[in-house]
Design an enzyme around this catalytic site. Structure first.
Site, mmCIF file in Angstrom:
data_model
loop_
_atom_site.group_PDB
_atom_site.id
_atom_site.type_symbol
_atom_site.label_atom_id
_atom_site.label_comp_id
_atom_site.label_asym_id
_atom_site.label_seq_id
_atom_site.Cartn_x
_atom_site.Cartn_y
_atom_site.Cartn_z
ATOM 1 N N SER A 145 0.839 -1.198 0.000
ATOM 2 C CA SER A 145 0.000 0.000 0.000
ATOM 3 C C SER A 145 0.879 1.256 0.000
ATOM 4 O O SER A 145 1.638 1.471 -0.935
ATOM 5 C CB SER A 145 -0.972 -0.050 1.183
ATOM 6 O OG SER A 145 -2.008 0.888 1.034
ATOM 7 N N ASP A 223 -10.165 -5.708 -3.176
ATOM 8 C CA ASP A 223 -9.556 -4.667 -2.340
ATOM 9 C C ASP A 223 -10.461 -3.438 -2.362
ATOM 10 O O ASP A 223 -10.752 -2.888 -3.427
ATOM 11 C CB ASP A 223 -8.178 -4.329 -2.921
ATOM 12 C CG ASP A 223 -7.361 -3.385 -2.069
ATOM 13 O OD1 ASP A 223 -7.946 -2.457 -1.475
ATOM 14 O OD2 ASP A 223 -6.131 -3.560 -2.030
ATOM 15 N N HIS A 256 -7.284 -6.106 0.963
ATOM 16 C CA HIS A 256 -6.119 -5.243 1.227
ATOM 17 C C HIS A 256 -5.348 -5.671 2.481
ATOM 18 O O HIS A 256 -4.431 -4.981 2.904
ATOM 19 C CB HIS A 256 -6.615 -3.799 1.394
ATOM 20 C CG HIS A 256 -5.552 -2.743 1.205
ATOM 21 N ND1 HIS A 256 -4.967 -2.476 -0.017
ATOM 22 C CD2 HIS A 256 -4.968 -1.879 2.086
ATOM 23 C CE1 HIS A 256 -4.082 -1.497 0.120
ATOM 24 N NE2 HIS A 256 -4.055 -1.125 1.386
#
Length: 278
Positions: A145, A223, A256
């Site tokens: 991320s 996600d 995620h």
């Protein structure tokens, strides 16, 4: 340097250290996994950069990377995601301030005093690791991320430093998504030309073919941040235009979280091993 923790792990050692950072003007912690020694050849290093709200322990505890790192003979180094401390500027939001350093050098008050994570990762931390541990100078970088953004910009801005780069669900185009716009506005000011220096899509378009290194990106299609914050297809198009050797894998059903990272971290370690251990 002060050792905070040490644990035996897959015949190696998982350690946590604190040191005073001259770059960030505060004490910093990092975690390191030292695989069991093989011969007299110092092992290479994989740097892992974590995402928003994380510190050096999230990957260490949740990703399950140590087994394969021990098998391959790769050192894992996990820095924190920002400077820390009561004297360090902060924000009430999870996506700015402590835990959200974005791996750049801030230029704006009150952030510029401490938020120089890019310099810390490029210079101070690798020099410390080299001086304190038996490691080779061969290294690769990966992250998740915000940390995927960090890994990509570190590789793109430092040709020849890393053998390879990988990322899980990276923020590839921070100039154009809410997380990046908020962070860059605060850390870098309103001049959007200054933002481009920290945007992996812009950096890839500006890159030279001879500087390209093998790149692996995994992205879950479940996600919740995919459409609004991540947009890996934008980087894939830049890579296509620049003939950059990048593999983007869309993983069906994955989100995620660290469950996603744990599912594919072995692939990433074996990917990096191809180049680190040459």
């Amino acid at each position: 340097m002060e050792m905070l923790e040490e644990h035996r792990c897959f015949e190696g050692w998982q350690q946590r250290w604190r040191h005073d950072s001259s770059t960030l003007n505060c004490p910093m912690t990092f975690s390191i996994f030292l695989p069991p020694p093989r011969d007299h050849t110092p092992p290479p290093v994989l740097y892992w950069l974590s995402g928003l709200t994380c510190n050096d322990e999230n990957f260490t505890i949740k990703a399950g990377a140590q087994r394969v790192a021990a098998e391959l003979g790769i050192v894992l180094v996990m820095p924190d995601t920002s400077p820390r401390g009561e004297q360090v500027a902060n924000d009430d939001g999870y996506d700015l301030g402590q835990g959200a350093g974005f791996y750049l050098n801030a230029t704006q008050p009150p952030w510029a005093t401490h938020y120089r994570m890019y310099d810390y990762l490029r210079d101070e931390l690798p020099a410390l690791v080299q001086s304190q541990f038996n490691v080779s100078d061969r290294c690769a970088i990966s992250g998740h991320s915000m940390g995927g953004h960090g890994a990509l910009i570190m590789a793109l801005k430092n040709p020849g430093k890393y053998t390879s780069v990988s990322a899980f669900a990276p923020i590839v185009n921070p100039c154009s998504v809410p997380w990046g716009i908020k962070a860059f506005s605060s850390y870098l000011g309103e001049d959007k030309n200054a933002w481009l220096e920290w945007d992996s899509c812009a950096l890839m378009y500006a890159s030279n073919a001879q500087d390209a290194i093998p790149t692996l990106i995994d992205q879950g299609d479940n996600d919740q941040f995919l459409a609004d914050q991540l947009q890996p297809a934008v980087l894939a198009e830049a890579a296509r235009q620049k003939a950059w050797p990048m593999t983007l894998r869309i993983q069906p059903g994955y989100d995620h979280s660290y469950y996603f990272i744990a599912s594919f971290i072995e692939d990433h370690l074996r990917f990096h091993a191809q180049y680190l251990l040459k």
